[in-house]
Write a protein that holds these residues in place. Structure first.
Motif, PDB file in Angstrom:
ATOM      1  N   ALA A   1       0.830  -1.202   0.000  1.00 23.33           N
ATOM      2  CA  ALA A   1       0.000   0.000   0.000  1.00 23.33           C
ATOM      3  C   ALA A   1       0.866   1.255   0.000  1.00 23.33           C
ATOM      4  O   ALA A   1       0.545   2.248  -0.670  1.00 23.33           O
ATOM      5  N   PHE A   2       1.962   1.219   0.740  1.00 29.56           N
ATOM      6  CA  PHE A   2       2.859   2.369   0.736  1.00 29.56           C
ATOM      7  C   PHE A   2       3.510   2.549  -0.637  1.00 29.56           C
ATOM      8  O   PHE A   2       3.655   3.670  -1.132  1.00 29.56           O
ATOM      9  N   GLN A   3       3.876   1.454  -1.263  1.00 30.34           N
ATOM     10  CA  GLN A   3       4.418   1.547  -2.613  1.00 30.34           C
ATOM     11  C   GLN A   3       3.389   2.134  -3.578  1.00 30.34           C
ATOM     12  O   GLN A   3       3.729   2.926  -4.468  1.00 30.34           O
ATOM     13  N   THR A   4       2.124   1.734  -3.414  1.00 36.01           N
ATOM     14  CA  THR A   4       1.065   2.270  -4.269  1.00 36.01           C
ATOM     15  C   THR A   4       0.948   3.776  -4.097  1.00 36.01           C
ATOM     16  O   THR A   4       0.768   4.525  -5.075  1.00 36.01           O
ATOM     17  N   TYR A   5       1.063   4.249  -2.849  1.00 39.02           N
ATOM     18  CA  TYR A   5       1.002   5.690  -2.597  1.00 39.02           C
ATOM     19  C   TYR A   5       2.181   6.398  -3.257  1.00 39.02           C
ATOM     20  O   TYR A   5       2.015   7.445  -3.899  1.00 39.02           O
ATOM     21  N   ALA A   6       3.380   5.823  -3.121  1.00 39.65           N
ATOM     22  CA  ALA A   6       4.563   6.416  -3.748  1.00 39.65           C
ATOM     23  C   ALA A   6       4.411   6.443  -5.268  1.00 39.65           C
ATOM     24  O   ALA A   6       4.788   7.422  -5.932  1.00 39.65           O
ATOM     25  N   ALA A   7       3.852   5.367  -5.828  1.00 41.09           N
ATOM     26  CA  ALA A   7       3.627   5.326  -7.276  1.00 41.09           C
ATOM     27  C   ALA A   7       2.649   6.417  -7.700  1.00 41.09           C
ATOM     28  O   ALA A   7       2.805   7.035  -8.761  1.00 41.09           O
ATOM     29  N   GLY A   8       1.641   6.680  -6.880  1.00 35.35           N
ATOM     30  CA  GLY A   8       0.701   7.753  -7.189  1.00 35.35           C
ATOM     31  C   GLY A   8       1.374   9.114  -7.184  1.00 35.35           C
ATOM     32  O   GLY A   8       1.088   9.968  -8.032  1.00 35.35           O
ATOM     33  N   LEU A   9       2.269   9.338  -6.236  1.00 38.89           N
ATOM     34  CA  LEU A   9       3.018  10.590  -6.214  1.00 38.89           C
ATOM     35  C   LEU A   9       3.856  10.740  -7.483  1.00 38.89           C
ATOM     36  O   LEU A   9       3.934  11.823  -8.074  1.00 38.89           O
ATOM     37  N   GLU A  10       4.481   9.642  -7.902  1.00 41.00           N
ATOM     38  CA  GLU A  10       5.299   9.688  -9.114  1.00 41.00           C
ATOM     39  C   GLU A  10       4.445  10.016 -10.336  1.00 41.00           C
ATOM     40  O   GLU A  10       4.848  10.806 -11.198  1.00 41.00           O
ATOM     41  N   ARG A  11       3.246   9.459 -10.402  1.00 46.83           N
ATOM     42  CA  ARG A  11       2.370   9.710 -11.544  1.00 46.83           C
ATOM     43  C   ARG A  11       1.919  11.175 -11.594  1.00 46.83           C
ATOM     44  O   ARG A  11       1.624  11.690 -12.673  1.00 46.83           O
ATOM     45  N   ARG A  12       1.855  11.837 -10.441  1.00 44.61           N
ATOM     46  CA  ARG A  12       1.437  13.241 -10.447  1.00 44.61           C
ATOM     47  C   ARG A  12       2.624  14.185 -10.577  1.00 44.61           C
ATOM     48  O   ARG A  12       2.462  15.405 -10.556  1.00 44.61           O
ATOM     49  N   GLY A  13       3.857  13.635 -10.689  1.00 43.64           N
ATOM     50  CA  GLY A  13       4.992  14.485 -10.992  1.00 43.64           C
ATOM     51  C   GLY A  13       6.081  14.556  -9.953  1.00 43.64           C
ATOM     52  O   GLY A  13       7.040  15.317 -10.122  1.00 43.64           O
ATOM     53  N   ILE A  14       5.961  13.792  -8.868  1.00 39.63           N
ATOM     54  CA  ILE A  14       7.014  13.769  -7.854  1.00 39.63           C
ATOM     55  C   ILE A  14       8.075  12.755  -8.265  1.00 39.63           C
ATOM     56  O   ILE A  14       7.755  11.612  -8.602  1.00 39.63           O
ATOM     57  N   LEU A  15       9.330  13.163  -8.266  1.00 42.77           N
ATOM     58  CA  LEU A  15      10.420  12.259  -8.620  1.00 42.77           C
ATOM     59  C   LEU A  15      10.661  11.262  -7.498  1.00 42.77           C
ATOM     60  O   LEU A  15      10.613  11.611  -6.319  1.00 42.77           O
ATOM     61  N   LEU A  16      10.918  10.018  -7.874  1.00 39.56           N
ATOM     62  CA  LEU A  16      11.275   8.991  -6.893  1.00 39.56           C
ATOM     63  C   LEU A  16      12.761   8.692  -7.002  1.00 39.56           C
ATOM     64  O   LEU A  16      13.333   8.662  -8.092  1.00 39.56           O
ATOM     65  N   ALA A  17      13.389   8.478  -5.847  1.00 40.84           N
ATOM     66  CA  ALA A  17      14.787   8.076  -5.802  1.00 40.84           C
ATOM     67  C   ALA A  17      14.950   7.045  -4.699  1.00 40.84           C
ATOM     68  O   ALA A  17      14.195   7.039  -3.722  1.00 40.84           O
ATOM     69  N   ALA A  18      15.892   6.156  -4.867  1.00 39.83           N
ATOM     70  CA  ALA A  18      16.207   5.146  -3.855  1.00 39.83           C
ATOM     71  C   ALA A  18      17.549   5.480  -3.236  1.00 39.83           C
ATOM     72  O   ALA A  18      18.492   5.865  -3.933  1.00 39.83           O
ATOM     73  N   CYS A  19      17.629   5.336  -1.915  1.00 40.59           N
ATOM     74  CA  CYS A  19      18.874   5.577  -1.178  1.00 40.59           C
ATOM     75  C   CYS A  19      19.007   4.455  -0.167  1.00 40.59           C
ATOM     76  O   CYS A  19      18.344   4.448   0.861  1.00 40.59           O
ATOM     77  N   SER A  20      19.857   3.485  -0.468  1.00 40.59           N
ATOM     78  CA  SER A  20      19.901   2.260   0.334  1.00 40.59           C
ATOM     79  C   SER A  20      21.334   1.864   0.635  1.00 40.59           C
ATOM     80  O   SER A  20      22.223   1.986  -0.214  1.00 40.59           O
ATOM     81  N   LYS A  21      21.555   1.403   1.864  1.00 36.20           N
ATOM     82  CA  LYS A  21      22.818   0.766   2.207  1.00 36.20           C
ATOM     83  C   LYS A  21      22.702  -0.698   1.810  1.00 36.20           C
ATOM     84  O   LYS A  21      22.113  -1.512   2.524  1.00 36.20           O
ATOM     85  N   ASN A  22      23.243  -1.014   0.643  1.00 36.90           N
ATOM     86  CA  ASN A  22      23.083  -2.336   0.049  1.00 36.90           C
ATOM     87  C   ASN A  22      24.059  -2.475  -1.106  1.00 36.90           C
ATOM     88  O   ASN A  22      24.514  -1.469  -1.670  1.00 36.90           O
ATOM     89  N   ASP A  23      24.390  -3.685  -1.455  1.00 40.66           N
ATOM     90  CA  ASP A  23      24.998  -3.907  -2.763  1.00 40.66           C
ATOM     91  C   ASP A  23      23.931  -3.604  -3.808  1.00 40.66           C
ATOM     92  O   ASP A  23      22.761  -3.984  -3.653  1.00 40.66           O
ATOM     93  N   GLU A  24      24.318  -2.947  -4.870  1.00 40.88           N
ATOM     94  CA  GLU A  24      23.329  -2.518  -5.858  1.00 40.88           C
ATOM     95  C   GLU A  24      22.552  -3.691  -6.444  1.00 40.88           C
ATOM     96  O   GLU A  24      21.342  -3.605  -6.650  1.00 40.88           O
ATOM     97  N   SER A  25      23.242  -4.807  -6.698  1.00 39.10           N
ATOM     98  CA  SER A  25      22.549  -5.958  -7.281  1.00 39.10           C
ATOM     99  C   SER A  25      21.473  -6.491  -6.342  1.00 39.10           C
ATOM    100  O   SER A  25      20.383  -6.872  -6.782  1.00 39.10           O
ATOM    101  N   ASN A  26      21.760  -6.510  -5.043  1.00 42.93           N
ATOM    102  CA  ASN A  26      20.748  -6.934  -4.069  1.00 42.93           C
ATOM    103  C   ASN A  26      19.579  -5.956  -4.041  1.00 42.93           C
ATOM    104  O   ASN A  26      18.411  -6.354  -3.995  1.00 42.93           O
ATOM    105  N   ALA A  27      19.904  -4.661  -4.044  1.00 38.55           N
ATOM    106  CA  ALA A  27      18.860  -3.642  -3.959  1.00 38.55           C
ATOM    107  C   ALA A  27      17.927  -3.684  -5.162  1.00 38.55           C
ATOM    108  O   ALA A  27      16.717  -3.449  -5.046  1.00 38.55           O
ATOM    109  N   LEU A  28      18.463  -3.981  -6.329  1.00 44.52           N
ATOM    110  CA  LEU A  28      17.650  -4.005  -7.546  1.00 44.52           C
ATOM    111  C   LEU A  28      16.804  -5.267  -7.680  1.00 44.52           C
ATOM    112  O   LEU A  28      15.780  -5.264  -8.378  1.00 44.52           O
ATOM    113  N   SER A  29      17.212  -6.316  -7.024  1.00 41.64           N
ATOM    114  CA  SER A  29      16.577  -7.615  -7.229  1.00 41.64           C
ATOM    115  C   SER A  29      15.061  -7.606  -7.039  1.00 41.64           C
ATOM    116  O   SER A  29      14.325  -8.112  -7.901  1.00 41.64           O
TER     117      SER A  29
END
Length: 662
Positions: A342-370
């Motif tokens: 549900a939180f992802q759905t809300y974030a997706a709605g913000l993106e559709r109305r023009g808010i940029l999304l960015a990810a900031c994670s302490k992770n290996d990139e391959s793990n984070a993208l999986s």
């Protein structure tokens, strides 16, 4: 400026003020009434007292801005505003990024209780607000008279804060539907004429407050069947206002929606209405001020532009590097997983109305993208993100990189992270970044972000809806790192304490779980059964250590496990060293090493030998022993497994952590 009638109304408030302060003001009936998305601080009284003793200057200004950014009730808002006016009544000592705002509050009831909250909310959002109130009930006259104080004030923004009784109070409940509709249109037409007159006279930003639903229903749940009732007229007026403000370029202050969310009692007290003609209770003033400041900021293009999201335990439950794709929790069939979806759905709605999304994670990139690429229940996909930064650098530095990639200011970022350490690090290092204080339950994440109002907007354009596509071609640009943030001062302020004890039966199950679950910060990923861990407890040539980290934000729980074995030649072989990723960047590794050295010496060792065995998931610790002063043993082919040595007599690193045994 108060007319004598308004002064008398305000004086009627004084005899019951202690009751209000003791009961009404300090007991908000809803979670949003006290700005719950802002952080709390324990030393507020000390800090405001220091400001009250200070002299005019930039240091005092910065201290006031900092206190405006924490959770405040009506009493604290008033005290903060008093200090603000004493020190800077003539204006701020620094050049603000925004234009000063001259706000005229055109009201039909007492609004003096809201003035402090409006100024403090402006301070919180980087706005300098000067206020003007006409004499009591004189808003029409002042708007119509070019010689009035309103024209002398020359407002850049006007708030029409007309109370429900003034707009609706005289209607006849016996009106038929046609007559009731005519009343609604006639009164909204009157408001339209006021907006147009104000804009023609001043070219000001116009804000219209909705009608607060203060009227008890006469029919009950089916009040719409009595169209002439005051409750029904108020509801229809709000619907009509929503239909016409867009074409008029007017911003709506939707306090009726907030009254629905929090309950009317959080906004309106009939006792105060009859004694002081205050439609908005002082208890709601901090939130009211923040809602107005959001609209004023949006009018200056100051709304946030990007939502920066942590991943583990923010977009899904669990740690992808440790739990794997099958182990994280997201999606249907599980209450927790549905909350994250549900939180992802809300974030997706913000993106559709023009808010940029960015990810900031302490992770290996391959793990984070999986999960974005392979998990079937993820709502968000990688294509939704205009920037994606996953590494082991501190998050303050990574937020700088994200702002650079997006080519926007740091003050345009909203950073959402479930970890209080990361939130407070960013608040300390990058105070211009907005960081909501997330509730513990992910089911409340979306509501918290919405309530905080960082992305308040007045209109939506085609460009807004296509904004993410504009960043698509820039997403793969090579990262250019900025200067790393100095963390020493922040780490020292955490008052960290590392408690350790040897393996015991009480913690046996948790120790086994950590050894067999942790993948990323795990030097060998050697697995142990419960019996094998128990055997370490009885082996005189071995030691098993478990570590717990606490700080001023709370208990981080068991965060590390180490197993050492000492042979007859005085070598202590470290065959297991694992830690929780949530404490990375706090120099806990160095403090842990000090305990290991102590235990190795107690077991007769003169040298430590560490082993790094590379896996697909533990690349983040490939230089672990190098950073701790170990030396690679010579003659080791390849890099799949490497051994390192260190004399136990070598000087230990300094670290801002207290160590104690349990």
């Amino acid at each position: 400026m108060l007319h004598e009638g308004r002064r008398k109304a305000a004086q009627a408030f004084e005899p019951i003020h202690p009751i209000i302060q003791g009961v009404f003001l300090t007991s908000p009936s809803g979670p949003s009434a006290n700005l719950y998305w802002l952080p709390s601080i324990d030393d507020w009284s000390v800090r405001i007292a220091e400001i009250e003793r200070s002299e005019v200057g930039e240091a005092a200004w910065n201290a006031l801005v900092a206190l405006a950014g924490v959770k405040l009730d009506f009493v604290r808002v008033g005290r903060l505003d008093k200090a603000l006016m004493r020190l800077f009544g003539d204006g701020p000592p620094v050049n603000l990024a925004t234009r000063p705002i001259r706000l005229a509050v055109l009201a039909s009831s007492t609004t003096a209780q809201l003035a402090s909250a409006l100024r403090v909310a402006g301070l919180r959002r980087g706005l300098w607000i000067t206020l003007y109130e006409p004499d009591y009930g004189q808003y029409r006259q002042e708007l119509a008279n070019p010689a009035s104080g309103l024209y002398g004030f020359a407002p850049t923004a006007i708030l029409f804060a007309l109370d429900a009784g003034h707009l609706v109070g005289d209607v006849d409940p016996a009106l038929n539907p046609e007559s009731a509709e005519a009343v609604v249109h006639q009164r909204c037409d009157l408001l339209q004429s006021l907006w147009r007159s104000a804009r023609a006279a001043f070219g000001a930003q116009i804000i219209q407050q909705t009608v607060l639903p203060v009227f008890p229903p006469l029919l009950g749940s089916n009040e719409q069947n009595l169209p002439g009732s005051r409750a029904a007229i108020a509801a229809e007026m709000n619907a009509r206002l929503r239909a016409i403000v867009g074409a008029e370029g007017v911003g709506l202050l939707a306090i009726d929606a907030w009254a629905t969310q929090l309950g009317l009692d959080a906004w309106h007290d009939p006792v105060l209405w009859h004694r002081a003609k205050q439609e908005i209770t002082p208890r709601a003033a901090p939130l009211y001020g923040d809602l107005v400041a959001r609209l004023l900021a949006a009018g200056q293009g100051r709304a946030s532009k990007a939502l920066v999201l942590d991943l583990d335990n923010t977009l899904w439950g669990g740690v992808i590097g440790d739990d794997g794709l099958q182990g994280i929790v997201v999606g249907q069939g599980d209450p927790l997983g549905e909350a994250f979806a549900a939180f992802q759905t809300y974030a997706a709605g913000l993106e559709r109305r023009g808010i940029l999304l960015a990810a900031c994670s302490k992770n290996d990139e391959s793990n984070a993208l999986s999960p974005f690429e392979h998990h079937p229940d993820m709502v968000l996909r990688r294509s939704r993100f205009s920037a994606f930064v996953a590494n082991w650098d501190d998050k303050a530095s990574n937020l700088k990189e994200i702002a650079r990639q997006l080519n926007i200011g740091l003050d345009s970022l909203v950073f959402v992270d479930d970890n209080p350490f990361e939130r407070n690090l960013v608040r300390r290092e990058l105070p211009m970044v907005s960081v909501p204080e997330l509730p513990e339950d992910p089911a409340l994440f979306a509501r918290c972000l919405a309530d905080a109002g960082y992305f308040e907007g007045l209109t939506i354009t085609a460009e807004d809806r296509g904004r993410t596509a504009l960043y698509e071609t820039n997403r793969e640009r090579e990262a250019s790192r900025t200067k790393a943030t100095d963390l020493n001062g922040y780490l020292a302020s955490l008052e960290m304490a590392l408690s350790w004890r040897t393996f015991d039966r009480v913690g046996l199950a948790r120790t086994v779980q950590l050894i067999n679950k942790t993948n990323q910060f795990n030097l060998t990923t050697r697995r142990y059964t419960e019996d094998e861990v128990a055997a370490v407890m009885t082996d005189p040539s071995a030691f098993g250590l478990q570590f717990r980290l606490t700080d001023r934000f709370g208990d981080n729980g068991i965060i590390a496990v180490i197993i050492g074995r000492v042979d007859g030649a005085g070598l202590c072989f470290l065959d297991t060293w694992l830690m929780s990723c949530r404490v990375l960047g706090r120099r806990v590794e160095e403090a842990t090493l000090a305990v290991v050295v102590e235990q190795a010496i107690a077991h007769g060792a003169t040298e430590l030998v560490g082993c790094f065995r590379r896996t697909a998931q533990n690349g983040m610790v490939a230089d672990h022993y190098d950073r701790l002063g170990f030396t690679p043993l010579p003659g080791q082919p390849g890099d799949t497994e490497r051994l390192y040595r260190r004399d136990v007599a070598e000087t230990a690193h300094d670290f801002p952590i207290t160590i104690r045994s349990e």
